[in-house]
Design an enzyme around this catalytic site. Structure first.
Site, PDB file in Angstrom:
ATOM      1  N   LYS A 190     -13.638   3.771   0.137  1.00  0.00           N
ATOM      2  CA  LYS A 190     -13.202   3.768  -1.269  1.00  0.00           C
ATOM      3  C   LYS A 190     -13.119   2.369  -1.894  1.00  0.00           C
ATOM      4  CE  LYS A 190     -10.610   8.071  -1.388  1.00  0.00           C
ATOM      5  NZ  LYS A 190      -9.359   8.735  -1.730  1.00  0.00           N
ATOM      6  N   THR A 193     -14.897   8.873   0.206  1.00  0.00           N
ATOM      7  CA  THR A 193     -13.605   8.999   0.881  1.00  0.00           C
ATOM      8  C   THR A 193     -13.445   7.932   1.948  1.00  0.00           C
ATOM      9  OG1 THR A 193     -12.043  10.558   1.869  1.00  0.00           O
ATOM     10  CG2 THR A 193     -14.351  10.826   2.524  1.00  0.00           C
ATOM     11  N   LEU A 242       1.596  14.878   0.126  1.00  0.00           N
ATOM     12  CA  LEU A 242       0.153  14.807  -0.159  1.00  0.00           C
ATOM     13  C   LEU A 242      -0.664  15.528   0.908  1.00  0.00           C
ATOM     14  CD1 LEU A 242      -0.367  11.194  -1.529  1.00  0.00           C
ATOM     15  CD2 LEU A 242       0.525  13.228  -2.657  1.00  0.00           C
ATOM     16  N   GLY A 287      -0.389  18.910  -0.968  1.00  0.00           N
ATOM     17  CA  GLY A 287      -1.470  18.106  -1.523  1.00  0.00           C
ATOM     18  C   GLY A 287      -2.695  18.890  -1.969  1.00  0.00           C
ATOM     19  N   ALA A 328      -3.634   6.344  -1.046  1.00  0.00           N
ATOM     20  CA  ALA A 328      -3.218   7.478  -1.879  1.00  0.00           C
ATOM     21  C   ALA A 328      -2.001   7.097  -2.722  1.00  0.00           C
ATOM     22  CB  ALA A 328      -2.912   8.689  -0.998  1.00  0.00           C
ATOM     23  N   GLY A 356       5.256   5.578   1.976  1.00  0.00           N
ATOM     24  CA  GLY A 356       3.858   5.262   2.293  1.00  0.00           C
ATOM     25  C   GLY A 356       3.279   4.465   1.133  1.00  0.00           C
ATOM     26  N   ALA A 357       2.559   3.393   1.450  1.00  0.00           N
ATOM     27  CA  ALA A 357       2.008   2.547   0.383  1.00  0.00           C
ATOM     28  C   ALA A 357       0.527   2.273   0.630  1.00  0.00           C
ATOM     29  CB  ALA A 357       2.801   1.243   0.287  1.00  0.00           C
ATOM     30  N   GLY A 358      -0.188   3.270   1.154  1.00  0.00           N
ATOM     31  CA  GLY A 358      -1.620   3.125   1.405  1.00  0.00           C
ATOM     32  C   GLY A 358      -2.439   3.501   0.172  1.00  0.00           C
ATOM     33  N   ASN A 382     -13.216   6.988  -5.931  1.00  0.00           N
ATOM     34  CA  ASN A 382     -13.442   8.237  -5.183  1.00  0.00           C
ATOM     35  C   ASN A 382     -14.573   9.075  -5.789  1.00  0.00           C
ATOM     36  OD1 ASN A 382     -12.265   9.431  -7.452  1.00  0.00           O
ATOM     37  ND2 ASN A 382     -11.230  10.990  -6.222  1.00  0.00           N
TER      38      ASN A 382
HETATM   39  P1  NAP Z   1      -3.203   5.219   4.442  1.00  0.00           P
HETATM   40  O1  NAP Z   1      -4.013   4.345   3.542  1.00  0.00           O
HETATM   41  O2  NAP Z   1      -3.335   5.124   5.918  1.00  0.00           O
HETATM   42  O3  NAP Z   1      -1.652   4.988   4.030  1.00  0.00           O
HETATM   43  C1  NAP Z   1      -0.559   5.573   4.684  1.00  0.00           C
HETATM   44  C2  NAP Z   1       0.536   4.529   4.800  1.00  0.00           C
HETATM   45  O4  NAP Z   1       1.727   5.144   5.312  1.00  0.00           O
HETATM   46  C3  NAP Z   1       0.170   3.413   5.785  1.00  0.00           C
HETATM   47  O5  NAP Z   1       0.525   2.172   5.221  1.00  0.00           O
HETATM   48  C4  NAP Z   1       1.023   3.745   6.993  1.00  0.00           C
HETATM   49  O6  NAP Z   1       1.328   2.616   7.761  1.00  0.00           O
HETATM   50  C5  NAP Z   1       2.265   4.315   6.332  1.00  0.00           C
HETATM   51  N1  NAP Z   1       3.079   5.127   7.209  1.00  0.00           N
HETATM   52  C6  NAP Z   1       2.699   5.904   8.247  1.00  0.00           C
HETATM   53  N2  NAP Z   1       3.776   6.542   8.760  1.00  0.00           N
HETATM   54  C7  NAP Z   1       4.847   6.150   8.040  1.00  0.00           C
HETATM   55  C8  NAP Z   1       6.233   6.450   8.088  1.00  0.00           C
HETATM   56  N3  NAP Z   1       6.739   7.278   8.992  1.00  0.00           N
HETATM   57  N4  NAP Z   1       7.065   5.868   7.186  1.00  0.00           N
HETATM   58  C9  NAP Z   1       6.571   5.003   6.268  1.00  0.00           C
HETATM   59  N5  NAP Z   1       5.276   4.663   6.180  1.00  0.00           N
HETATM   60  C10 NAP Z   1       4.411   5.239   7.055  1.00  0.00           C
HETATM   61  O7  NAP Z   1      -3.443   6.737   4.089  1.00  0.00           O
HETATM   62  P2  NAP Z   1      -3.773   7.371   2.641  1.00  0.00           P
HETATM   63  O8  NAP Z   1      -5.235   7.448   2.468  1.00  0.00           O
HETATM   64  O9  NAP Z   1      -2.952   6.660   1.627  1.00  0.00           O
HETATM   65  O10 NAP Z   1      -3.249   8.861   2.860  1.00  0.00           O
HETATM   66  C11 NAP Z   1      -1.868   9.136   2.998  1.00  0.00           C
HETATM   67  C12 NAP Z   1      -1.668  10.648   3.123  1.00  0.00           C
HETATM   68  O11 NAP Z   1      -2.096  11.272   1.935  1.00  0.00           O
HETATM   69  C13 NAP Z   1      -2.464  11.291   4.267  1.00  0.00           C
HETATM   70  O12 NAP Z   1      -1.697  12.314   4.829  1.00  0.00           O
HETATM   71  C14 NAP Z   1      -3.674  11.862   3.564  1.00  0.00           C
HETATM   72  O13 NAP Z   1      -4.212  12.955   4.248  1.00  0.00           O
HETATM   73  C15 NAP Z   1      -3.051  12.289   2.244  1.00  0.00           C
HETATM   74  N6  NAP Z   1      -4.025  12.336   1.147  1.00  0.00           N
HETATM   75  C16 NAP Z   1      -4.126  13.486   0.451  1.00  0.00           C
HETATM   76  C17 NAP Z   1      -5.019  13.586  -0.590  1.00  0.00           C
HETATM   77  C18 NAP Z   1      -5.118  14.872  -1.356  1.00  0.00           C
HETATM   78  O14 NAP Z   1      -6.071  15.040  -2.112  1.00  0.00           O
HETATM   79  N7  NAP Z   1      -4.157  15.757  -1.221  1.00  0.00           N
HETATM   80  C19 NAP Z   1      -5.821  12.474  -0.937  1.00  0.00           C
HETATM   81  C20 NAP Z   1      -5.690  11.287  -0.211  1.00  0.00           C
HETATM   82  C21 NAP Z   1      -4.781  11.233   0.842  1.00  0.00           C
HETATM   83  P3  NAP Z   1       0.336   2.271   9.017  1.00  0.00           P
HETATM   84  O15 NAP Z   1      -1.034   2.089   8.430  1.00  0.00           O
HETATM   85  O16 NAP Z   1       0.941   1.040   9.585  1.00  0.00           O
HETATM   86  O17 NAP Z   1       0.411   3.467   9.931  1.00  0.00           O
END
Ligand code: NAP
Length: 289
Positions: free
Chosen positions: A72, A68, A229, A252, A137, A133-135, A93
């Site tokens: 990753k 995690t 998510l 999620g 996940a 969001g484009a991270g 993962n």
């Molecule tokens: P990440 O890599 O940090 O990506 C999140 C992206 O969203 C970042 O680019 C962030 O920009 C952007 N962002 C933040 N606030 C925003 C807003 N208000 N409007 C538009 N974009 C915004 O995180 P991730 O790992 O992809 O995870 C994203 C979410 O999914 C988290 O809540 C995580 O807990 C959840 N998740 C759930 C699972 C599951 O199994 N259910 C698995 C993985 C992740 P900045 O970096 O500039 O802030």
């Protein structure tokens, strides 16, 4: 759970931090139900110790791990082989040990889509999906949605360049699906929601009680399916807004469950006891609140 002995196969999750993870509860419940002499632990691995930890997996004979945040992507050069999904997404993962070889998989995207199909009875084929969001996940789920026949994927992120990179990557690798960058502005986002079948929050926005709503709730049309998510809290303000408009919603938890179920299958080749795994996750979530 069977008592741990000298033949217990050790699985686990590596991350930094990992204290919040629900995966040990989910996997240990599954091992117990299926009667496997296996145990699943959480390993807090500092980024500068990732390489030695992966070498240690081989040395100690660890049977398999989940990976995690933040490892990753960084784990990839340390592995021998990648699955198609892991290659496409550029993130791993799940590590499966086959003899001396470490194989990297990514079950996050399939976990999300399975949840969509099983929990909401929604097929991604020909759908228009708007992902905020484009991270990491978003990357995993957008590729899987494209693999499963989604027609349009609209992406926005506060970091425009991140969303643009993902759009370019999707259009290059998934020509049957059209990916489009959406400016992170209220009017553009509301216009996009109007065109979407499925809206997905893939940002951490909504985890905290006073986080702002990502969109004006009035833009959520009556046929929209709304997914978040985030699973803790189980109902973010976005999901609450969608529920009050009587829309289909999904948090999620299902993604977490099914990605874990697929890891379980990759490791054990046994049918994962999904109901038991879901119950363990829900119990753990109640305990954490
Ligand atoms: P990440 O890599 O940090 O990506 C999140 C992206 O969203 C970042 O680019 C962030 O920009 C952007 N962002 C933040 N606030 C925003 C807003 N208000 N409007 C538009 N974009 C915004 O995180 P991730 O790992 O992809 O995870 C994203 C979410 O999914 C988290 O809540 C995580 O807990 C959840 N998740 C759930 C699972 C599951 O199994 N259910 C698995 C993985 C992740 P900045 O970096 O500039 O802030």
């Amino acid at each position: 759970m069977r008592p741990i002995d000298s033949t217990t196969a050790i699985y686990g999750i590596i991350g930094y931090p990992v204290s919040h993870t629900f995966s040990p509860a989910m996997h240990n419940a599954a091992f117990a139900k299926v009667g496997l002499n296996c145990a699943y632990l959480a390993f807090c691995v500092r980024p500068d110790r990732l390489k030695s930890s992966i070498l240690g997996m081989r040395g100690l004979g660890i049977a398999g791990v989940n990976v995690t945040v933040p490892h990753k992507e960084m784990v990839i050069p340390l592995l021998d082989e990648l699955s198609r999904e892991a290659k496409l997404v550029g993130a791993v993962n799940t590590i499966v040990v086959e003899g001396d070889r470490l194989i990297g998989h990514n079950t996050d995207g399939r976990g999300f889509v399975l949840s969509l199909k099983r929990d909401l009875r929604i097929e991604p084929k020909k759908k228009s999906v708007f992902i905020i969001g484009a991270g990491g996940a978003a990357k995993a789920i957008s590729f899987q949605l494209a693999i499963e026949g989604a027609r349009y994927i609209y992406l926005t992120d506060i970091a425009k360049d991140k969303a643009q990179r993902l759009v370019t990557l999707l259009n290059k690798n998934m020509p049957s699906c059209h990916a489009k960058l959406i400016p992170n502005e209220a009017r553009e986002m509301e216009r996009t929601v109007a065109d979407a079948d499925i809206l997905i929050n893939a940002t951490p926005c909504g985890m905290k009680k006073h986080d702002p709503l990502l969109l004006n709730p009035k833009s959520l049309h009556s046929k929209l399916v709304v997914c978040d998510l985030i699973y803790n809290p189980p109902l973010t303000s976005l999901l609450k807004a969608a529920r009050s408009r009587k829309l289909k919603i999904m948090n999620g938890l299902g993604m977490l469950l099914y990605q874990g179920a697929m890891s379980f299958y990759l490791w054990t080749k046994k049918h994962p006891p999904v109901d038991i795994m879901r119950r363990a996750l829900l119990q753990e979530m109640r305990r954490s609140r």
